[in-house]
Design a protein around this motif. Structure first.
Motif, PDB file in Angstrom:
ATOM      1  N   LEU A 185       7.779  -6.380   8.396  1.00 14.99           N
ATOM      2  CA  LEU A 185       6.935  -5.233   8.728  1.00 14.99           C
ATOM      3  C   LEU A 185       5.494  -5.542   8.368  1.00 14.99           C
ATOM      4  CD1 LEU A 185       6.822  -2.060   9.434  1.00 14.99           C
ATOM      5  CD2 LEU A 185       6.725  -1.771   6.936  1.00 14.99           C
ATOM      6  N   ILE A 186       4.578  -5.112   9.255  1.00 10.45           N
ATOM      7  CA  ILE A 186       3.170  -5.123   8.890  1.00 10.45           C
ATOM      8  C   ILE A 186       2.646  -3.701   9.000  1.00 10.45           C
ATOM      9  CG2 ILE A 186       2.389  -5.733  11.240  1.00 10.45           C
ATOM     10  CD1 ILE A 186       0.060  -7.284   9.822  1.00 10.45           C
ATOM     11  N   THR A 187       1.919  -3.285   7.981  1.00  9.87           N
ATOM     12  CA  THR A 187       1.285  -1.976   7.978  1.00  9.87           C
ATOM     13  C   THR A 187      -0.182  -2.156   7.620  1.00  9.87           C
ATOM     14  OG1 THR A 187       1.501   0.313   7.208  1.00  9.87           O
ATOM     15  CG2 THR A 187       1.788  -1.416   5.551  1.00  9.87           C
ATOM     16  N   VAL A 188      -0.934  -1.065   7.640  1.00 12.79           N
ATOM     17  CA  VAL A 188      -2.362  -1.139   7.362  1.00 12.79           C
ATOM     18  C   VAL A 188      -2.745   0.032   6.474  1.00 12.79           C
ATOM     19  CG1 VAL A 188      -2.949   0.129   9.477  1.00 12.79           C
ATOM     20  CG2 VAL A 188      -4.668  -1.346   8.414  1.00 12.79           C
ATOM     21  N   GLY A 189      -3.679  -0.200   5.568  1.00 16.05           N
ATOM     22  CA  GLY A 189      -4.138   0.886   4.715  1.00 16.05           C
ATOM     23  C   GLY A 189      -4.790   0.375   3.451  1.00 16.05           C
ATOM     24  N   ALA A 190      -5.480   1.289   2.769  1.00 16.39           N
ATOM     25  CA  ALA A 190      -6.161   0.952   1.524  1.00 16.39           C
ATOM     26  C   ALA A 190      -5.706   1.816   0.357  1.00 16.39           C
ATOM     27  CB  ALA A 190      -7.673   1.094   1.701  1.00 16.39           C
ATOM     28  N   ASP A 191      -4.907   2.853   0.638  1.00 13.44           N
ATOM     29  CA  ASP A 191      -4.442   3.757  -0.405  1.00 13.44           C
ATOM     30  C   ASP A 191      -3.145   3.220  -1.014  1.00 13.44           C
ATOM     31  OD1 ASP A 191      -3.871   5.973  -2.018  1.00 13.44           O
ATOM     32  OD2 ASP A 191      -2.818   6.990  -0.386  1.00 13.44           O
ATOM     33  N   PRO A 192      -3.137   2.852  -2.289  1.00 17.17           N
ATOM     34  CA  PRO A 192      -1.955   2.236  -2.893  1.00 17.17           C
ATOM     35  C   PRO A 192      -0.691   3.085  -2.773  1.00 17.17           C
ATOM     36  CG  PRO A 192      -3.848   1.969  -4.336  1.00 17.17           C
ATOM     37  CD  PRO A 192      -4.268   2.890  -3.243  1.00 17.17           C
ATOM     38  N   LYS A 263     -14.500   9.958   3.626  1.00 14.26           N
ATOM     39  CA  LYS A 263     -13.459   9.524   4.555  1.00 14.26           C
ATOM     40  C   LYS A 263     -13.524   8.022   4.815  1.00 14.26           C
ATOM     41  CE  LYS A 263     -12.510  13.924   6.765  1.00 14.26           C
ATOM     42  NZ  LYS A 263     -12.356  14.667   8.036  1.00 14.26           N
ATOM     43  N   LEU A 264     -14.715   7.475   4.864  1.00 11.92           N
ATOM     44  CA  LEU A 264     -14.835   6.034   5.032  1.00 11.92           C
ATOM     45  C   LEU A 264     -14.241   5.291   3.845  1.00 11.92           C
ATOM     46  CD1 LEU A 264     -18.428   5.672   6.517  1.00 11.92           C
ATOM     47  CD2 LEU A 264     -16.296   5.006   7.640  1.00 11.92           C
ATOM     48  N   ARG A 265     -14.527   5.780   2.647  1.00  7.96           N
ATOM     49  CA  ARG A 265     -13.999   5.117   1.452  1.00  7.96           C
ATOM     50  C   ARG A 265     -12.478   5.233   1.353  1.00  7.96           C
ATOM     51  NH1 ARG A 265     -17.929   3.500  -2.108  1.00  7.96           N
ATOM     52  NH2 ARG A 265     -20.005   4.436  -1.874  1.00  7.96           N
ATOM     53  N   ALA A 266     -11.910   6.271   1.973  1.00  2.71           N
ATOM     54  CA  ALA A 266     -10.459   6.413   1.961  1.00  2.71           C
ATOM     55  C   ALA A 266      -9.783   5.410   2.899  1.00  2.71           C
ATOM     56  CB  ALA A 266     -10.073   7.826   2.359  1.00  2.71           C
ATOM     57  N   ALA A 267     -10.489   5.010   3.953  1.00  3.50           N
ATOM     58  CA  ALA A 267      -9.902   4.125   4.951  1.00  3.50           C
ATOM     59  C   ALA A 267     -10.283   2.662   4.774  1.00  3.50           C
ATOM     60  CB  ALA A 267     -10.321   4.572   6.352  1.00  3.50           C
ATOM     61  N   ALA A 284      -3.596  -1.930  -3.595  1.00  6.69           N
ATOM     62  CA  ALA A 284      -2.981  -1.552  -2.320  1.00  6.69           C
ATOM     63  C   ALA A 284      -1.904  -2.539  -1.902  1.00  6.69           C
ATOM     64  CB  ALA A 284      -4.052  -1.460  -1.239  1.00  6.69           C
ATOM     65  N   ALA A 285      -2.058  -3.820  -2.275  1.00  7.03           N
ATOM     66  CA  ALA A 285      -1.137  -4.868  -1.840  1.00  7.03           C
ATOM     67  C   ALA A 285      -0.007  -5.128  -2.829  1.00  7.03           C
ATOM     68  CB  ALA A 285      -1.909  -6.167  -1.599  1.00  7.03           C
TER      69      ALA A 285
END
Length: 319
Positions: A185-192, A263-267, A284-285
């Motif tokens: 699986l590959i996903t995307v995001g910055a929120d742990p 919102k930018l900092r959240a994404a 996050a990783a």
């Protein structure tokens, strides 16, 4: 140890420039690379969208590390054609090419003139397309008459080992669904918290293989420059999630974006201090097998130089 990859953004950079960037990324120590298969950029300011499959052949010939692509079989590409393209790459470059299959975005798929299906139908089509591709890559002759129609298809040039078919998914619902057929699986995001939930949903549903994370970052000399780069180049990340797959034109993404600082900092991981950025990437990783860094700013050469000096050594300590 988590492998660290470089994301080559076709939406933002000309294909020739990306070839130079990917060679640079390998030279300074990235473990692998990936790209996304787009027909159009998200925003007009991004300004590019080269053909990923054409580029992959050149990129794999120019480098020695693995390179994958996130793509959407079923509408713009018939899955037989996607399977043939992937098989050809895997035959020429054994054990280095992979694809992550997603249900697609109207932004890229509407050009066929066909109706853009609702999410449930797109998911059914994706599952059927993945099944067709897997059977073709194993050497079968395939017929299908369902969400995807296939008549006596067979691939004649095959690699010794079929390349992995991962799934691309953002939500926990999708992650659990694709576990039935995906090789990873590959996903995307910055929120742990959100990234951990997606990875857990895939694994808890019996998902096999590696779990990968793509993370958008904006690392610049000052925080103000980092925010400005994110706002100019990645404002579509602030579009409401329910619209991301439904909008069909860069102007629509611009109209629905709300690129406030919050919102930018959240994404996007925004910052100027490499150690702080490394901490946030590592958070996050956490628990992922591979993480791919996407610098949203235009200056990829400067970013890669900074990766060599600062960011990669810091991440090797943390991941």
């Amino acid at each position: 140890m988590t492998r660290i990859g470089f994301h080559a953004s076709h939406e933002q950079h000309a294909p020739g420039r990306l070839l130079r960037d990917i060679a640079h990324a390998e030279r300074i120590g990235f473990d692998e690379a990936m790209c996304s298969d787009h027909l159009a950029p998200w925003l007009k300011a991004q300004g590019q969208s080269g053909h990923a499959w054409s580029w992959l052949g050149a990129a794999l010939a120019l480098t020695r590390f693995p390179i994958g692509v996130v793509t959407a079989p079923g509408q713009r590409y018939h899955p037989v054609i996607t399977a043939q393209a992937l098989a050809t790459l895997a035959e020429m470059f054994p054990d280095r090419a992979w694809a992550a299959l997603g249900s697609g975005e109207a932004l890229n798929e509407h050009v066929t003139g066909d109706e853009w299906p609702p999410k449930e139908q797109r998911d059914e089509r994706l599952h059927a397309a993945a099944d067709v591709m897997r059977r073709l890559l194993s050497g079968e002759q395939v017929d299908a008459d369902g969400p995807v129609r296939v008549h006596e298809a067979k691939l004649w040039s095959l690699p010794e080992t079929p390349p992995p078919l991962l799934a691309a998914g953002i939500s926990t619902r999708t992650a659990a669904q694709v576990a039935a057929w995906a090789d990873g699986l590959i996903t995307v995001g910055a929120d742990p918290e959100a990234t951990a939930q997606t990875a857990t949903a895939y694994r808890d549903a019996g998902g096999r293989g590696d779990v990968l994370l793509q993370i958008h970052i904006s690392l610049e000399d000052t925080d103000e420059q980092a925010l400005a780069a994110a706002r100019e180049q990645w404002a579509q990340a602030t579009v409401p999630p329910q619209l991301m797959w439904e909008l069909s034109d860069p102007e629509e993404f611009e109209a629905h974006a709300d690129p406030t600082d919050e919102k930018l900092r959240a994404a996007v991981v925004v910052g100027s201090d490499a150690a702080d950025v490394a901490d946030r990437i590592a958070a996050a990783a956490s628990g992922f097998d591979r993480v791919f860094l996407h610098q949203v700013g235009r200056d990829q050469r400067g970013f890669l130089d900074r990766c060599e000096r600062e960011l990669l050594p810091l991440l090797r300590e943390r991941l």
